[in-house]
Design a protein around this motif. Structure first.
Motif, PDB file in Angstrom:
ATOM      1  N   GLY A   1      13.326  -4.967  -3.718  1.00  0.00           N
ATOM      2  CA  GLY A   1      12.285  -5.542  -4.567  1.00  0.00           C
ATOM      3  C   GLY A   1      11.172  -4.551  -4.871  1.00  0.00           C
ATOM      4  O   GLY A   1      11.204  -3.392  -4.465  1.00  0.00           O
ATOM      5  N   ASN A   2      10.184  -5.037  -5.562  1.00  0.00           N
ATOM      6  CA  ASN A   2       9.023  -4.248  -5.959  1.00  0.00           C
ATOM      7  C   ASN A   2       7.943  -4.380  -4.878  1.00  0.00           C
ATOM      8  O   ASN A   2       7.597  -5.496  -4.487  1.00  0.00           O
ATOM      9  CB  ASN A   2       8.510  -4.755  -7.311  1.00  0.00           C
ATOM     10  CG  ASN A   2       7.283  -4.021  -7.781  1.00  0.00           C
ATOM     11  OD1 ASN A   2       6.186  -4.286  -7.321  1.00  0.00           O
ATOM     12  ND2 ASN A   2       7.485  -3.097  -8.698  1.00  0.00           N
ATOM     13  N   LEU A   3       7.402  -3.245  -4.412  1.00  0.00           N
ATOM     14  CA  LEU A   3       6.407  -3.261  -3.346  1.00  0.00           C
ATOM     15  C   LEU A   3       5.165  -4.047  -3.740  1.00  0.00           C
ATOM     16  O   LEU A   3       4.655  -4.851  -2.960  1.00  0.00           O
ATOM     17  CB  LEU A   3       6.026  -1.837  -2.936  1.00  0.00           C
ATOM     18  CG  LEU A   3       4.987  -1.728  -1.817  1.00  0.00           C
ATOM     19  CD1 LEU A   3       5.505  -2.342  -0.524  1.00  0.00           C
ATOM     20  CD2 LEU A   3       4.598  -0.270  -1.609  1.00  0.00           C
ATOM     21  N   ASN A   4       4.683  -3.845  -4.967  1.00  0.00           N
ATOM     22  CA  ASN A   4       3.484  -4.561  -5.392  1.00  0.00           C
ATOM     23  C   ASN A   4       3.742  -6.060  -5.496  1.00  0.00           C
ATOM     24  O   ASN A   4       2.900  -6.869  -5.106  1.00  0.00           O
ATOM     25  CB  ASN A   4       2.965  -4.006  -6.727  1.00  0.00           C
ATOM     26  CG  ASN A   4       2.515  -2.574  -6.587  1.00  0.00           C
ATOM     27  OD1 ASN A   4       3.171  -1.668  -7.075  1.00  0.00           O
ATOM     28  ND2 ASN A   4       1.434  -2.375  -5.877  1.00  0.00           N
ATOM     29  N   GLY A   5       4.908  -6.437  -5.995  1.00  0.00           N
ATOM     30  CA  GLY A   5       5.275  -7.847  -6.010  1.00  0.00           C
ATOM     31  C   GLY A   5       5.405  -8.395  -4.594  1.00  0.00           C
ATOM     32  O   GLY A   5       5.019  -9.527  -4.314  1.00  0.00           O
ATOM     33  N   GLY A   6       5.895  -7.566  -3.678  1.00  0.00           N
ATOM     34  CA  GLY A   6       5.987  -7.962  -2.276  1.00  0.00           C
ATOM     35  C   GLY A   6       4.620  -8.159  -1.644  1.00  0.00           C
ATOM     36  O   GLY A   6       4.414  -9.089  -0.863  1.00  0.00           O
ATOM     37  N   TYR A   7       3.676  -7.281  -1.979  1.00  0.00           N
ATOM     38  CA  TYR A   7       2.304  -7.470  -1.489  1.00  0.00           C
ATOM     39  C   TYR A   7       1.727  -8.782  -2.011  1.00  0.00           C
ATOM     40  O   TYR A   7       1.051  -9.509  -1.294  1.00  0.00           O
ATOM     41  CB  TYR A   7       1.394  -6.326  -1.929  1.00  0.00           C
ATOM     42  CG  TYR A   7       1.578  -5.029  -1.183  1.00  0.00           C
ATOM     43  CD1 TYR A   7       2.163  -4.981   0.082  1.00  0.00           C
ATOM     44  CD2 TYR A   7       1.146  -3.832  -1.740  1.00  0.00           C
ATOM     45  CE1 TYR A   7       2.322  -3.782   0.754  1.00  0.00           C
ATOM     46  CE2 TYR A   7       1.289  -2.638  -1.068  1.00  0.00           C
ATOM     47  CZ  TYR A   7       1.879  -2.606   0.174  1.00  0.00           C
ATOM     48  OH  TYR A   7       2.018  -1.417   0.841  1.00  0.00           O
ATOM     49  N   PHE A   8       1.976  -9.054  -3.293  1.00  0.00           N
ATOM     50  CA  PHE A   8       1.518 -10.314  -3.891  1.00  0.00           C
ATOM     51  C   PHE A   8       2.062 -11.486  -3.086  1.00  0.00           C
ATOM     52  O   PHE A   8       1.329 -12.381  -2.678  1.00  0.00           O
ATOM     53  CB  PHE A   8       2.003 -10.369  -5.344  1.00  0.00           C
ATOM     54  CG  PHE A   8       1.584 -11.575  -6.127  1.00  0.00           C
ATOM     55  CD1 PHE A   8       2.159 -12.815  -5.905  1.00  0.00           C
ATOM     56  CD2 PHE A   8       0.637 -11.463  -7.123  1.00  0.00           C
ATOM     57  CE1 PHE A   8       1.790 -13.925  -6.650  1.00  0.00           C
ATOM     58  CE2 PHE A   8       0.254 -12.568  -7.881  1.00  0.00           C
ATOM     59  CZ  PHE A   8       0.838 -13.800  -7.640  1.00  0.00           C
ATOM     60  N   MET A   9       3.374 -11.467  -2.828  1.00  0.00           N
ATOM     61  CA  MET A   9       4.019 -12.550  -2.102  1.00  0.00           C
ATOM     62  C   MET A   9       3.477 -12.638  -0.675  1.00  0.00           C
ATOM     63  O   MET A   9       3.229 -13.733  -0.159  1.00  0.00           O
ATOM     64  CB  MET A   9       5.533 -12.334  -2.105  1.00  0.00           C
ATOM     65  CG  MET A   9       6.125 -12.411  -3.504  1.00  0.00           C
ATOM     66  SD  MET A   9       7.766 -11.697  -3.619  1.00  0.00           S
ATOM     67  CE  MET A   9       8.732 -13.018  -2.920  1.00  0.00           C
TER      68      MET A   9
END
Length: 163
Positions: A48-56
């Motif tokens: 996945g995308n790290l920034n999207g993972g941080y969001f989650m």
């Protein structure tokens, strides 16, 4: 069929509300609370995308706009506009207890209250409860890799990737 349409509209409105507010307040930029970094890195590790993972991760670990929107939907349904305002207060207190430096949850609850109030002549508040659950599930429960990539792309377009 009309009920399904109301749920779909409430889901879209809820999704846009919490994703844009959380992105604006920087959830994709960095882990803001304990645990969000681990979740972000795990999402990245599975493709996945790290920034999207941080969001989650930030959503899971602190009451951000997703929680604020859901709580406001429930409280508005139970008590009207006053309930939405009480929900915003509870989310604000929750953010402070989590040492969350932002105000995404509080703003999300306030915006949800306004949106539910504006839509209430055509879409009753109960549909926003269901809509918010669907919106959260689309980000947190359906497909972490795909959701993180969508969130990462939104963050990139809003210049919120922290890079």
């Amino acid at each position: 069929m009309l009920e399904v349409l109301k749920i779909a509209i409430a889901s879209i409105v809820s999704w846009i509300n919490f994703v844009l507010i959380d992105t604006y307040f920087g959830l994709p930029e960095k882990p803001g609370v304990l645990g969000a970094k681990v979740i972000g890195e795990k999402v990245r590790d599975i493709g996945g995308n790290l920034n999207g993972g941080y969001f989650m991760g930030n959503i899971v670990c602190s009451p951000d706009a997703s929680a604020g929107t859901l709580l406001a939907s429930i409280c508005y349904y139970l008590m009207g506009i006053e309930g939405g305002l009480i929900a915003a207060l509870f989310v604000y207190i929750g953010n402070r207890l989590c040492h969350d430096p932002g105000y995404a949850g509080t703003i999300g609850a306030l915006m949800a209250t306004v949106l539910i109030h504006l839509f209430s002549p055509i879409i009753e508040p109960k549909y926003f409860i269901v809509g918010m659950v669907i919106a959260i599930f689309s980000i947190q429960g359906f497909d972490h890799v795909l959701a993180s990539k969508v969130l990462g792309e939104i963050a990139r377009k809003m210049n919120r990737t922290g890079r």
